[in-house]
Structures are given as structure tokens and as C-alpha cells.
Write a protein that holds these residues in place. Structure first.
Motif, PDB file in Angstrom:
ATOM      1  N   VAL A 134       0.832  -1.210   0.000  1.00 59.27           N
ATOM      2  CA  VAL A 134       0.000   0.000   0.000  1.00 59.27           C
ATOM      3  C   VAL A 134       0.867   1.262   0.000  1.00 59.27           C
ATOM      4  CG1 VAL A 134      -0.326   0.265   2.505  1.00 59.27           C
ATOM      5  CG2 VAL A 134      -2.077   1.038   0.972  1.00 59.27           C
ATOM      6  N   ILE A 135       2.004   1.217   0.666  1.00 57.39           N
ATOM      7  CA  ILE A 135       2.897   2.380   0.705  1.00 57.39           C
ATOM      8  C   ILE A 135       3.429   2.683  -0.702  1.00 57.39           C
ATOM      9  CG2 ILE A 135       5.133   3.202   1.550  1.00 57.39           C
ATOM     10  CD1 ILE A 135       4.515   1.624   4.147  1.00 57.39           C
ATOM     11  N   LEU A 136       3.821   1.638  -1.426  1.00 59.87           N
ATOM     12  CA  LEU A 136       4.343   1.842  -2.790  1.00 59.87           C
ATOM     13  C   LEU A 136       3.263   2.438  -3.696  1.00 59.87           C
ATOM     14  CD1 LEU A 136       6.416  -1.448  -3.216  1.00 59.87           C
ATOM     15  CD2 LEU A 136       7.314   0.876  -3.004  1.00 59.87           C
ATOM     16  N   LEU A 137       2.047   1.932  -3.581  1.00 64.13           N
ATOM     17  CA  LEU A 137       0.939   2.408  -4.421  1.00 64.13           C
ATOM     18  C   LEU A 137       0.656   3.894  -4.163  1.00 64.13           C
ATOM     19  CD1 LEU A 137      -1.629   1.885  -6.259  1.00 64.13           C
ATOM     20  CD2 LEU A 137      -2.847   1.516  -4.118  1.00 64.13           C
ATOM     21  N   LEU A 138       0.509   4.262  -2.878  1.00 69.39           N
ATOM     22  CA  LEU A 138       0.113   5.638  -2.562  1.00 69.39           C
ATOM     23  C   LEU A 138       1.249   6.636  -2.784  1.00 69.39           C
ATOM     24  CD1 LEU A 138      -2.248   5.062   0.462  1.00 69.39           C
ATOM     25  CD2 LEU A 138      -2.820   5.497  -1.906  1.00 69.39           C
ATOM     26  N   THR A 139       2.493   6.173  -2.665  1.00 72.88           N
ATOM     27  CA  THR A 139       3.618   7.062  -2.997  1.00 72.88           C
ATOM     28  C   THR A 139       3.539   7.428  -4.472  1.00 72.88           C
ATOM     29  OG1 THR A 139       4.999   6.018  -1.324  1.00 72.88           O
ATOM     30  CG2 THR A 139       6.138   7.274  -3.020  1.00 72.88           C
ATOM     31  N   ALA A 140       3.261   6.428  -5.305  1.00 70.73           N
ATOM     32  CA  ALA A 140       3.160   6.678  -6.753  1.00 70.73           C
ATOM     33  C   ALA A 140       2.054   7.695  -7.048  1.00 70.73           C
ATOM     34  CB  ALA A 140       2.885   5.366  -7.478  1.00 70.73           C
ATOM     35  N   VAL A 141       0.896   7.523  -6.400  1.00 71.60           N
ATOM     36  CA  VAL A 141      -0.234   8.448  -6.620  1.00 71.60           C
ATOM     37  C   VAL A 141       0.151   9.871  -6.229  1.00 71.60           C
ATOM     38  CG1 VAL A 141      -2.524   9.098  -5.738  1.00 71.60           C
ATOM     39  CG2 VAL A 141      -2.055   6.722  -6.391  1.00 71.60           C
ATOM     40  N   ASN A 142       0.830  10.014  -5.089  1.00 74.13           N
ATOM     41  CA  ASN A 142       1.183  11.350  -4.600  1.00 74.13           C
ATOM     42  C   ASN A 142       2.268  12.025  -5.432  1.00 74.13           C
ATOM     43  OD1 ASN A 142       0.015  12.507  -1.835  1.00 74.13           O
ATOM     44  ND2 ASN A 142      -0.221  10.298  -1.869  1.00 74.13           N
ATOM     45  N   LEU A 143       2.986  11.255  -6.242  1.00 73.79           N
ATOM     46  CA  LEU A 143       4.010  11.860  -7.091  1.00 73.79           C
ATOM     47  C   LEU A 143       3.418  12.353  -8.415  1.00 73.79           C
ATOM     48  CD1 LEU A 143       7.032   9.501  -6.384  1.00 73.79           C
ATOM     49  CD2 LEU A 143       6.769  11.879  -5.667  1.00 73.79           C
ATOM     50  N   LEU A 144       2.180  11.945  -8.717  1.00 78.74           N
ATOM     51  CA  LEU A 144       1.495  12.464  -9.912  1.00 78.74           C
ATOM     52  C   LEU A 144       0.991  13.871  -9.597  1.00 78.74           C
ATOM     53  CD1 LEU A 144      -0.462   9.217 -10.789  1.00 78.74           C
ATOM     54  CD2 LEU A 144       1.524  10.120 -11.993  1.00 78.74           C
TER      55      LEU A 144
END
Length: 479
Positions: A134-144
């Protein structure tokens, strides 16, 4: 006046009214309602409803104070900058970093809960594996771009809100049809039949306050969005006025229905009280649907925690209160270093979940409560200082003034002082004061050692309500 370097960049304004309203709901209707409410119910019994109403009134005053400042000065970094401007540089430093600390701790609580929820479907898989994913997924979203983030947060929160409304309506229908559980027939009488409204006495009500304040923590993220709102003067008042009322309705109605269906002392023995109750009702597949909803709730809360902490870190970097690298912005207008830093904190959560037993939630919740109370108190104190300055310098009045001034602000401050006393009073939450005291001490040392030059000056904030000539008078700290 200190100008940020070109590398500091500018945040993109991509959040509209809909995004901002749902973001604040998203951060406040999360783990606190779906998981933490069980421990609040166990502490106070049905009187927990009173605790939510009292805390909700205090939250509203904090939000109105913040709203007045955010409309007057729509800046990134929000209340950290206001505290620095009106209470002095160290206050700004401590407020900003404590909010980042609060978001980090709350995100840890949320990832912990996420691991527990996934365990409902996959009991044989280690909890930390889900948390890492979940951390990897949400980090990706926040970098968009911030717009992608706002849109995702809107849909996450919509799922929660629809689910809560469905639970309230479904529960009310069951009460209407005379549903019976192990505690007898459902109905409002269940609220008083198991030891009365205050089964654990007045002390039980007081004990619930720390969990209740933890549940509301995060609503102040509305103030953080001011720097990225398309039209702060419209978006901020709209969100501030509706969100506390909605949160209160959701919490009070949901828990009221919950305790009318089942005796309060049977709520939340295992996992989320909502999953437990609908499982107990024998509705086919309901537990799975609800588990999916509480997972969405946790995802949405972690998402806005990363956003809020990142934006305040960005504001701190601009003031010289955090490493300059936190002020760097990607081509999409996202402060990427701050997102990476929050990810690092959550990785600590993976380690904690791998080594610490399950009672980690109460400890995390109490520490987060301390941080929440500190930040809210600084918001109220900054607001009082701003109101005094407006009066002293005969400045233009605010466009979005806080109601019942000053009585309501004083009452809200008194309530927050009471919550701090209660954290120290109860043995289970005393660790929060110890950690909180150590944290403030650590901040004082860090400020003395590392903050120099421009970081020790009050930030000069543009006053949206005043002509430029007045701004020069109002802000003697400019050089």
C-alpha cells in the motif's frame, strides 16, 4: 524579505471545491470511525455520543479560526506559517513539524489498521507485506499531479460516505422492523438498558475523549489545501462550514444506530465494529463488502496524510525551517522530496508491524492525540493573535470571520487543555504526554542548533484583505 530559490518552485493550483471538501472528510472519516470507535465505545458506553458532540463543537471552532486565517492568507504550509507570523518563528517551526509528526503517526495507525483488515481475507499472509504494497501504491499516486491526487481522494471518500449513509439507513430499517440480537430487540432503548447512558460513570466519558479527538484529527488538512486551491476565497469557507457538521452527523448517527442494534458492551471485540455487526446480522457477504469499504477508508486516510504532511514540509522549507530539498517541486508542481520522506516514515511502520504486537493502535492513537491537540491549540492561539493585530492596527475586517468571538475560541482552548490533562490522567494514554514532552524538547534543541538567518524571522504573509500600503505597516518583519 527572503525569496525562495528558483528550485523551491511553486505548487500547482489544481484542487477545486469538491476535492477540498472530500479531502477533509477523507482524513477525518477513516480509521478513527471504522476501527477506533470501538475503544471509545468500550470506554464510555452510549455516552460516547456526547463525547463526539462536544469534541465536534471544538473542532468546528478550530476549523472556523483556521478558515478565517486561510482566506486572509492562502499560503502553502498554512497554520505553520500563521503560527510563525503571529506567534513567532519558533511557534511556526514547532507547529509545522508537530503536524508533520501527527500525520506520520496517524498514517502509521492507518497502515496498521489496513494490515488488520487485509488479514480478514488473507489470515495466512504476514501483515507487513500488505503494508509495504500500500505504501508503494500511494507514494506513486502522490508523485502524480495534485489534480490526480484530488480526484482519487474524491472517489475514495465517496465510497466511504455512501457506505456510511447505507449503514445508517439499513440500521434504521432494521430497528423499524424490530430486529432482535443477543441483547434483545433493537431500538433506542438499547442505549440505556445496559448500565444506563453512563455505564462507566462520568470518568468513562472523559476516558473516551482522547480516542474521539484522535478520530477528528486531520480535518485541519483543509487549511493546507489553501495554497493549491483554484479559488481559496470560495473553496475554504465552503469546506469549513460543511465538513464539521457532516462528520458529526456521520459519527453520531452511525454509532447511535450501531448501539441501538447491539448492546454497547458487545461492540468491537474483534477488528472493525462495522464488519462485526453486519457479520452478526447474518447479511450474506456483508462482512466482505464492509471490509472492502474500511480498506478504502484506510487508503483514503493514508493518502491525505501523505499529502498534508508533504505540503506543510514544503512550507517549512520555504521558511528555512526544513532542509531546502523539501522545497523542490517536480514538473507537475508536486513537492516530491516531501512525499519520499513520508514514504520513509511509513517504511518504519512496516518494521513496527513486523515486530510489535497488536496493541500498537492505542499507543499510536494517544501520541497522535497529543500532536493533534498541540496543532489545534496553535491554530486557535494564532487566530487570537491575528484578531488582536487587526483591532490594534485598525486593519480591514476578515471576509470569513469566526463566529461567537471570543467566547467560543476560549471554550475550545479550555476543552483542548482538558484533553491534555486527561491524557496524563489515564495510565493507558500517559505515554502520549511523555512522548509529546520529549518531542517538544527535541524541537527546541533542533531549532536552536539548525535554524538560522531567515528562519528566525516572522514570515511575511500577503494579506488578501488589505491594500499593499497597509501590508507594509502590518508586517514590520519584512527586510
Amino acid at each position: 524579505m527572503h525569496h525562495p530559490t528558483p528550485a523551491a518552485g511553486v505548487l500547482s493550483r489544481g484542487l477545486n471545491v469538491r476535492h477540498i471538501r472530500f479531502m477533509a472528510l477523507g482524513s477525518a472519516i477513516g480509521t478513527g470511525l471504522f476501527y477506533g470507535s470501538a475503544s471509545a465505545i468500550q470506554a464510555a458506553g452510549p455516552a460516547v455520543l456526547i463525547a463526539y458532540m462536544v469534541a465536534g463543537a471544538a473542532v468546528f471552532m478550530v476549523m472556523r479560526s483556521l478558515g478565517e486565517m486561510a482566506v486572509r492568507h492562502p499560503v502553502s504550509g498554512s497554520f505553520g506559517q500563521y503560527a510563525g507570523r503571529y506567534l513567532g518563528p519558533f511557534a511556526g517551526f514547532a507547529t509545522g513539524w508537530t503536524y508533520v509528526f501527527e500525520m506520520a503517526i496517524v498514517a502509521l495507525a492507518d497502515v496498521t489498521a489496513f494490515g488488520i483488515y487485509m488479514g480478514f481475507w488473507f489470515p495466512e499472509v504476514d501483515r507487513w507485506i500488505w503494508i509495504a504494497a500500500v505504501i508503494l501504491l500511494l507514494t506513486a499516486v502522490n508523485l502524480l499531479s495534485v489534480r490526480v491526487f484530488g480526484e482519487l481522494e474524491f472517489w475514495f471518500t465517496l465510497v466511504k460516505v455512501v457506505a456510511i449513509i447505507a449503514m445508517i439507513v439499513g440500521g434504521a430499517a432494521l430497528i423499524g422492523f424490530g430486529f432482535t440480537s443477543s441483547g434483545g430487540q433493537a431500538g433506542a432503548h438499547q442505549l440505556v438498558e445496559h448500565g444506563g447512558l453512563f455505564p462507566n460513570g462520568f470518568g468513562g466519558l472523559l476516558a473516551a475523549f482522547s480516542v474521539v479527538v484522535f478520530a477528528f484529527g486531520g480535518v485541519e488538512t483543509i487549511g493546507v489545501t489553501a495554497g493549491e486551491a483554484n479559488d481559496p476565497k470560495k473553496a475554504i469557507p465552503g469546506a469549513v462550514n460543511t465538513v464539521p457538521v457532516r462528520i458529526l452527523l456521520f459519527y453520531v448517527l452511525t454509532l447511535g444506530v450501531l448501539m441501538s442494534l447491539f448492546p454497547w458492551n458487545e461492540v468491537g471485540a474483534q477488528g472493525s465494529p462495522f464488519v462485526q455487526i453486519f457479520d452478526g446480522l447474518g447479511v450474506p457477504g456483508a462482512a466482505h463488502v464492509l471490509n472492502a469499504i474500511v480498506i478504502t477508508a484506510a487508503l483514503s486516510a493514508i493518502n491525505s496524510d501523505i499529502f498534508g504532511a508533504g505540503r506543510v514540509l514544503f512550507g517549512l522549507a520555504q521558511q528555512g525551517h526544513a532542509p531546502q530539498s523539501f522545497g523542490r517541486v517536480s514538473r507537475r508542481g508536486v513537492p516530491w522530496m516531501t512525499v519520499v520522506a513520508m514514504t520513509g516514515v511509513l517504511v518504519v511502520g512496516v518494521v513496527l508491524n513486523a515486530v510489535i504486537p497488536k496493541d500498537v493502535f492505542l499507543v499510536i492513537a494517544s501520541i497522535a492525540t497529543f500532536a493533534t491537540v498541540f496543532v489545534w491549540s496553535m491554530i486557535l492561539a494564532s487566530h487570537v493573535a491575528m484578531k488582536r493585530e487587526i483591532r490594534r492596527l485598525a486593519l480591514a475586517p476578515s471576509e470569513f470571520p469566526s463566529p461567537l468571538w471570543p467566547a467560543a475560541s476560549v471554550a475550545a482552548m479550555a476543552f483542548l487543555a482538558l484533553v491534555l490533562v486527561l491524557l496524563g490522567w489515564f495510565e493507558s494514554t500517559r505515554v502520549a504526554l511523555a512522548v509529546g514532552g520529549a518531542w517538544i524538547g527535541l524541537l527546541a534543541a533542533a531549532y536552536a542548533l539548525w535554524v538560522r538567518g531567515d528562519g528566525r524571522r516572522r514570515p511575511a504573509l500577503r494579506d488578501e484583505t488589505a491594500p499593499l500600503a497597509v501590508v507594509g505597516v502590518e508586517e514590520p518583519a519584512r527586510v
